[in-house]
Design a protein around this motif. Sequence first.
Motif, PDB file in Angstrom:
ATOM      1  N   UNK A 128     -16.278  60.826  34.268  1.00  0.00           N
ATOM      2  CA  UNK A 128     -15.072  61.411  33.407  1.00  0.00           C
ATOM      3  C   UNK A 128     -14.145  61.883  34.393  1.00  0.00           C
ATOM      4  N   UNK A 129     -14.713  62.585  35.253  1.00  0.00           N
ATOM      5  CA  UNK A 129     -13.686  62.968  36.233  1.00  0.00           C
ATOM      6  C   UNK A 129     -12.850  61.978  36.937  1.00  0.00           C
ATOM      7  N   UNK A 130     -13.648  60.957  37.226  1.00  0.00           N
ATOM      8  CA  UNK A 130     -13.108  59.807  38.100  1.00  0.00           C
ATOM      9  C   UNK A 130     -11.971  59.021  37.178  1.00  0.00           C
ATOM     10  N   UNK A 131     -12.170  59.104  35.917  1.00  0.00           N
ATOM     11  CA  UNK A 131     -11.458  58.326  34.937  1.00  0.00           C
ATOM     12  C   UNK A 131     -10.243  59.036  34.696  1.00  0.00           C
ATOM     13  N   UNK A 132     -10.338  60.464  34.508  1.00  0.00           N
ATOM     14  CA  UNK A 132      -9.138  61.303  34.363  1.00  0.00           C
ATOM     15  C   UNK A 132      -8.155  61.039  35.704  1.00  0.00           C
ATOM     16  N   UNK A 144      -7.264  53.787  43.695  1.00  0.00           N
ATOM     17  CA  UNK A 144      -8.787  53.745  43.722  1.00  0.00           C
ATOM     18  C   UNK A 144      -9.088  52.260  42.874  1.00  0.00           C
ATOM     19  N   UNK A 145     -10.137  51.764  43.401  1.00  0.00           N
ATOM     20  CA  UNK A 145     -10.678  50.801  42.420  1.00  0.00           C
ATOM     21  C   UNK A 145     -11.245  50.894  41.319  1.00  0.00           C
ATOM     22  N   UNK A 146     -10.527  50.855  40.161  1.00  0.00           N
ATOM     23  CA  UNK A 146     -11.130  51.510  38.769  1.00  0.00           C
ATOM     24  C   UNK A 146     -12.240  50.530  38.495  1.00  0.00           C
ATOM     25  N   UNK A 147     -11.807  49.368  38.552  1.00  0.00           N
ATOM     26  CA  UNK A 147     -12.878  48.332  38.143  1.00  0.00           C
ATOM     27  C   UNK A 147     -14.143  48.387  38.722  1.00  0.00           C
ATOM     28  N   UNK A 148     -14.085  49.065  40.098  1.00  0.00           N
ATOM     29  CA  UNK A 148     -15.584  48.938  40.801  1.00  0.00           C
ATOM     30  C   UNK A 148     -16.205  50.342  40.376  1.00  0.00           C
ATOM     31  N   UNK A 149     -15.357  51.117  40.208  1.00  0.00           N
ATOM     32  CA  UNK A 149     -15.924  52.646  39.723  1.00  0.00           C
ATOM     33  C   UNK A 149     -16.656  52.537  38.428  1.00  0.00           C
ATOM     34  N   UNK A 150     -15.827  51.702  37.396  1.00  0.00           N
ATOM     35  CA  UNK A 150     -16.419  51.402  36.136  1.00  0.00           C
ATOM     36  C   UNK A 150     -17.555  50.789  36.137  1.00  0.00           C
ATOM     37  N   UNK A 154     -21.176  52.084  34.648  1.00  0.00           N
ATOM     38  CA  UNK A 154     -22.081  50.957  33.738  1.00  0.00           C
ATOM     39  C   UNK A 154     -23.477  50.687  34.311  1.00  0.00           C
ATOM     40  N   UNK A 155     -23.485  50.415  35.445  1.00  0.00           N
ATOM     41  CA  UNK A 155     -24.805  50.159  36.167  1.00  0.00           C
ATOM     42  C   UNK A 155     -25.851  51.548  36.127  1.00  0.00           C
ATOM     43  N   UNK A 156     -25.085  52.491  36.369  1.00  0.00           N
ATOM     44  CA  UNK A 156     -25.980  53.784  36.203  1.00  0.00           C
ATOM     45  C   UNK A 156     -26.286  54.197  34.885  1.00  0.00           C
ATOM     46  N   UNK A 157     -25.192  53.892  33.841  1.00  0.00           N
ATOM     47  CA  UNK A 157     -25.835  54.241  32.452  1.00  0.00           C
ATOM     48  C   UNK A 157     -26.829  53.425  31.983  1.00  0.00           C
ATOM     49  N   UNK A 158     -26.721  52.155  32.348  1.00  0.00           N
ATOM     50  CA  UNK A 158     -27.778  51.187  31.960  1.00  0.00           C
ATOM     51  C   UNK A 158     -29.155  51.464  32.563  1.00  0.00           C
ATOM     52  N   UNK A 159     -29.198  52.027  33.904  1.00  0.00           N
ATOM     53  CA  UNK A 159     -30.460  52.482  34.340  1.00  0.00           C
ATOM     54  C   UNK A 159     -31.103  53.456  33.516  1.00  0.00           C
TER      55      UNK A 159
END
Length: 205
Positions: A128-132, A144-150, A154-159
Amino acid sequence: MAEYLDQASRYSKDIVTPLNDELVEGSRRKIGDVLIEIFDGTTSDLKIVIETKSGQYNLAGKRGLMKQMQEAMEFRNAQAAIAVVRRDYMKQNQAVYSEMGNNLTVVAVDPENDEFGLLPLELAYISTRSRLIVQNRKADDDPLDLNAIQQTIEQLSTCLNNTQAMKTNCTAAKSSVDRVYTDIHQMETQVKHQLSVLRLQLGMP
């Protein structure tokens, strides 16, 4: 939660503040439980409000969790909200980490698990911090590479969600194994009893 978030924010200058009751329309109410003020150096006045639930809750409805998150954002002048619930009270088919849109995130934690139980909250805070920050950066700031961050989020949330599913399956499997051991013990007891009966029938001491 405030102590954990304060520790999670140790690599930044963010300020984590537990919130108190406030006088709202003539009555005292608890609107939000923790407020995070983000200090990135390139953005200002960014806040995340945390809403915590220790027991039963509803996601939707007039007093549902989503509505409470939106009210907390408005009252605390925050741009995002994170709701924290206990895994014991998760709704059926609810994920451990869920992004609900409009900068709203719901996570389920297990405070008794010292090593991994609060990881979903840390992921929610960091993502959330990164997105804001990305949403509020100026054109001349370092990109910032938003696509790479997202993708990483997503990988972390999936795990995390897969881990919860595996834990649930293991718990169910353990319950099944425990039932089998109970049945085996009962059968062994029955066998011993029947052997005693057989000895008596055969006149064996």
